[in-house]
Design an enzyme around this catalytic site. Structure first.
Site, PDB file in Angstrom:
ATOM      1  N   CYS A 111      19.209   4.256  -7.734  1.00 32.85           N
ATOM      2  CA  CYS A 111      18.492   3.657  -6.592  1.00 32.85           C
ATOM      3  C   CYS A 111      18.213   2.174  -6.750  1.00 32.85           C
ATOM      4  O   CYS A 111      17.907   1.491  -5.765  1.00 32.85           O
ATOM      5  CB  CYS A 111      17.173   4.390  -6.357  1.00 32.85           C
ATOM      6  SG  CYS A 111      17.381   6.127  -6.017  1.00 32.85           S
ATOM      7  N   HIS A 249      11.387   0.095  -2.817  1.00 31.24           N
ATOM      8  CA  HIS A 249      12.212   1.295  -2.732  1.00 31.24           C
ATOM      9  C   HIS A 249      11.375   2.382  -2.060  1.00 31.24           C
ATOM     10  O   HIS A 249      10.167   2.465  -2.273  1.00 31.24           O
ATOM     11  CB  HIS A 249      12.643   1.730  -4.136  1.00 31.24           C
ATOM     12  CG  HIS A 249      13.511   2.954  -4.102  1.00 31.24           C
ATOM     13  ND1 HIS A 249      14.628   3.040  -3.318  1.00 31.24           N
ATOM     14  CD2 HIS A 249      13.400   4.160  -4.726  1.00 31.24           C
ATOM     15  CE1 HIS A 249      15.178   4.225  -3.459  1.00 31.24           C
ATOM     16  NE2 HIS A 249      14.450   4.928  -4.307  1.00 31.24           N
ATOM     17  N   ASN A 279      14.973   8.554   1.673  1.00 30.35           N
ATOM     18  CA  ASN A 279      15.387   7.790   0.493  1.00 30.35           C
ATOM     19  C   ASN A 279      16.900   7.601   0.532  1.00 30.35           C
ATOM     20  O   ASN A 279      17.646   8.558   0.363  1.00 30.35           O
ATOM     21  CB  ASN A 279      14.962   8.557  -0.763  1.00 30.35           C
ATOM     22  CG  ASN A 279      15.364   7.852  -2.055  1.00 30.35           C
ATOM     23  OD1 ASN A 279      16.042   6.826  -2.020  1.00 30.35           O
ATOM     24  ND2 ASN A 279      14.957   8.408  -3.175  1.00 30.35           N
TER      25      ASN A 279
END
Ligand code: COA
Length: 374
Positions: A111, A249, A279
């Site tokens: 990520c 994030h 996400n």
């Protein structure tokens, strides 16, 4: 002193929307659980490859910067869901853009791949190795998801965005970055089946099975993102009050709220997309940044903090000083081909190709092949 100003930006979101209600048609879950535990209402499912999303996002970013693809010197493709390992994905983007002079590299830190890529490209510009770069954050998680596992399947979505960096004499772009990895926790987030390590054991190539200790990741994510944010601010002599916008994030709204509280950053300074996109791994931060620009939340000269974490468990916090321009110089007519299926239809097709623990190699290749031949 040379800086690496962010002069272009563009996102490419696949149009098909998968709602919490869609998920509850095949998983033992419900809208209330997902909303209250994660802050998510819906996410996107892509009908094209990650490279195709990236090409459109990059073309939009280049047009925004007023930079010809032929003058591009570096493409950094940040992702952990590449269609292929060799050739790399950045080369596919280079070919499709006609960016024949550009070096092409993939960065996979899960990520945080966009943030690691942004720091890498900035360093290469600041040391004079290249004069400009496109940095992409993209993820096509839907093809690698274990759709029988409600513990992870509700959390992720597909998407892409890119920024253009250009050498500048004026202080702008990334002004500080801290990167790290909590490797003792690397087994708390593991996608078994991406890569060859499991072939012949419990997984065959093409299957995926997620090891995912949500509560453990949650705690470590809050700690890592908060500490990294405080450290990068301290290193650059920036106080929380001086930060104009936080683009974090977005793995879980509760994680973001905890990080903001710990780092002394009020939530009204935080750009949120988690409700609409879930996400998107490496795509999350750049998509949120692009939306912040498009909705007027980035002001000329703004100080922007971008904290992230991901599998590894890698973590990062990047401080960006924005330049004077917050509007695009131009637009691109590149767009995705029409999507003829609903998100739920696409997910059901992937599920049909999966065995109880993952998907068959034949199923995966059928789903991915033909989407992009760049
Ligand atoms: N729908 C309904 N119930 C669910 C569910 C779902 N999709 N997923 C899990 N549950 C259940 C669990 O089985 C458990 O039931 P039990 O109490 O009967 O055992 C209960 O909900 C609580 O589960 P728990 O895992 O403790 O919930 P949580 O509050 O920690 O939230 C996450 C789970 C995954 C949302 C949260 O831990 C999280 O966001 N972690 C970060 C993970 C992440 O984003 N990683 C990506 C890295 S970039």
């Amino acid at each position: 002193m040379t800086y690496a100003a962010i002069t272009g930006w563009g996102a490419c979101m696949p149009p098909a929307v998968l709602t919490n209600a869609d998920l509850s048609t095949f998983l033992d879950t419900n809208d209330e659980w997902i909303r209250t535990r994660t802050g998510m209402r819906e996410r996107r499912v892509s009908h094209v490859s990650g490279m195709e999303l990236s090409v459109v996002a990059s073309a939009r970013a280049l047009a925004c910067a007023g930079l010809d693809a032929g003058d591009l010197e570096l493409i950094v493709y940040g992702s952990c869901s590449n269609e292929e390992a060799v050739p790399n994905s950045a080369s596919g983007v280079q070919a499709a853009l006609g960016a024949t002079r550009a070096a092409a590299m993939d960065v996979n830190t899960a990520c945080t791949s966009f943030l690691y890529g942004l720091t890498t490209a900035t360093s290469m510009i600041r040391t004079g190795i290249v004069k400009n770069a496109v940095v992409i954050g993209v993820e096509l998680i839907s093809k690698y998801m274990d759709w029988s596992d409600r513990g992870v399947a509700v959390l992720f979505g597909d998407g892409a965005a890119a920024v253009v960096l250009q050498a500048s004499d004026t202080e702008s772009g990334v002004i500080g970055s801290v990167l790290g990895c909590d490797a003792l926790a690397r087994k708390t987030l593991r996608v078994r089946g991406i890569g060859v390590g499991y072939s012949g054991r419990d997984i065959t190539i093409g299957d995926t099975k997620w090891d995912f200790d949500g509560p453990a990741i949650f705690k470590r994510a809050v700690h890592a993102m908060s500490e990294a944010s405080l450290r990068v601010m301290k290193e650059q002599g920036i106080t929380a009050e001086q930060v104009d916008l936080v683009v974090p994030h977005q793995a879980n709204l509760r994680i973001i709220e905890s990080v903001a509280k710990y780092a002394g950053l009020p939530m009204d300074k935080v750009m949120l997309t988690v409700e609409r996109y879930g996400n998107m791994s490496a795509a999350t931060v750049p998509v949120a940044l692009v939306e912040a620009l498009e909705t007027g939340r980035v002001k000329p000269g703004a100080t922007i903090l971008m904290p992230g974490f991901g599998g590894g468990l890698t973590w990062a916090a990047t401080l960006v000083k924005w330049g004077d321009r917050v509007t695009p110089l131009g637009t691109s007519d590149r767009s995705l081909p029409p999507c003829t299926q609903s998100a739920l239809e696409m997910i059901n097709a992937i599920r049909a190709a999966q065995d109880p623990h993952g998907r068959s190699a034949a199923g995966l290749s059928t789903l991915v092949a033909g989407a992009f031949d760049g």
